[in-house]
Design an enzyme around this catalytic site. Structure first.
Site, PDB file in Angstrom:
ATOM      1  N   HIS A 236       0.864  -1.184   0.000  1.00 27.30           N
ATOM      2  CA  HIS A 236       0.000   0.000   0.000  1.00 27.30           C
ATOM      3  C   HIS A 236       0.897   1.229   0.000  1.00 27.30           C
ATOM      4  CE1 HIS A 236      -3.028  -2.869   2.002  1.00 27.30           C
ATOM      5  NE2 HIS A 236      -3.377  -2.701   0.748  1.00 27.30           N
TER       6      HIS A 236
ATOM      7  N   GLU B 291       1.538   3.598   3.112  1.00 28.15           N
ATOM      8  CA  GLU B 291       1.992   3.011   4.373  1.00 28.15           C
ATOM      9  C   GLU B 291       3.520   3.073   4.360  1.00 28.15           C
ATOM     10  OE1 GLU B 291       0.131  -0.828   4.802  1.00 28.15           O
ATOM     11  OE2 GLU B 291      -1.889   0.031   4.608  1.00 28.15           O
TER      12      GLU B 291
ATOM     13  N   HIS C 259       3.229  -3.788   6.653  1.00 25.57           N
ATOM     14  CA  HIS C 259       2.060  -2.913   6.579  1.00 25.57           C
ATOM     15  C   HIS C 259       1.970  -2.015   7.804  1.00 25.57           C
ATOM     16  CE1 HIS C 259      -0.131  -4.706   3.112  1.00 25.57           C
ATOM     17  NE2 HIS C 259       0.609  -5.760   3.442  1.00 25.57           N
TER      18      HIS C 259
ATOM     19  N   GLU D 136       2.009  -5.980  10.756  1.00 19.83           N
ATOM     20  CA  GLU D 136       1.072  -4.851  10.758  1.00 19.83           C
ATOM     21  C   GLU D 136       1.335  -4.043  12.014  1.00 19.83           C
ATOM     22  OE1 GLU D 136      -1.666  -2.781   8.835  1.00 19.83           O
ATOM     23  OE2 GLU D 136      -2.013  -4.904   8.364  1.00 19.83           O
TER      24      GLU D 136
END
Length: 296
Positions: free
Chosen positions: A14, A17, A106, A167
């Protein structure tokens, strides 16, 4: 026991990010930081165009394009769909992966801390979770929704023989935070250390049980018949990722000041609370079950 030889660390799946993007840049300039004697470690910048435009994606979420059916459908040819096919050939193919392990980096705007997301619950993943949480007690283990056939999994990390996501949050989109970036770097290092020890059959004694959170479902913000939002995430829930929600607890507050309470029958644990990237789907949070991984 088959060794893990080829590892890919992926950043920028992404584009907005930032922690993974900047770590990939750092490791490309200083590859010794991720080198381990028994491993060939590659770095991959997954979505450079989206990062260049400071967006999550250009046409579609890249991290949802890796199911076997999508990869085989060449009529799906927008930027991310095409990029997924190229990455699949580089990291996979799923039938015989080039990469033994894919680590996909992420950020989340939610207060999830350093979270290790596992795609499966095989002995390798359980040992990895035990090692990471032993080295990094603040880490949380998140079990993705199980897939009967991993070829149908949509995440980029599913291209490898094994795949995990790191994450880390809270971090706003298009922003860097020192603490978040350093937690991501630390967890990546622990994963690489685990794989090196795994290959050498020299793992330390691991805990026999590891706390984890299993994905159950996602719930949306309350909407009216026109699809307009009626409420927001309740302040009692906001920033309390992985904390219990019981029947009758308020989870939303309407704009008129009324509480909407959780009606489920069992205690659940939220994550991705009020994630900014999920507002396009009006998703409010994921609901998880607390479970325990048993090591053999």
């Amino acid at each position: 026991m088959s060794k893990i030889n080829n590892v890919a660390i992926v950043g920028g799946t992404h584009g907005n990010e930032f922690s993974g993007v900047y770590l990939i840049n750092k490791w490309q300039q200083h590859p010794q930081l991720i080198a381990r004697p028994s491993l060939k470690v590659e770095t991959v910048f997954a979505n450079p165009k989206a990062h260049g435009e400071n967006k999550r994606y250009i046409d579609a979420d890249l991290n949802r394009q890796f199911s076997a059916s999508n990869l085989a459908d060449f009529s799906l040819a927008n930027y991310e769909q095409s990029r997924a096919k190229a990455l699949h050939q580089q990291l996979g193919p799923k039938s015989k992966p080039n990469m033994d392990l894919v680590i996909d980096l992420h950020n989340t705007t939610s207060n999830m801390g350093p979270t290790l997301i596992l795609l499966e619950q095989t002995p390798f993943y359980k040992q990895l979770a035990a090692y990471v949480t032993m080295q990094m007690p603040e880490a949380v283990v998140f079990l993705d929704e199980p897939e009967e056939d991993m070829s149908n999994h949509r995440f980029l990390a599913s291209c490898g023989k094994y795949g995990v996501l790191i994450e880390v949050g809270p971090q706003p989109q298009s922003v860097l935070r020192q603490d978040v970036l350093e937690q991501m770097e630390q967890m990546t290092g622990h994963i690489l250390d685990f794989v090196e020890l795994y290959n050498q059959q020299d793992l330390p004694e691991l805990p026999k049980q590891v706390e984890a959170f299993l994905y159950l479902d996602s719930i949306k913000l309350p909407l009216n018949d026109k699809g307009e939002r009626l409420a927001m995430v309740h302040s009692n829930v906001q920033d309390n990722d992985y904390q219990p929600i019981n029947t009758g607890d308020p989870i939303f507050r309407t704009f008129m000041g009324e509480d909407i309470c959780y009606q489920g029958e069992k205690t659940v644990y939220p994550a991705f609370i009020n994630e900014a990237a999920y507002y396009d789907n009006d998703l409010a949070m994921s609901l998880l079950d607390k479970v325990y991984l048993e090591l053999e």
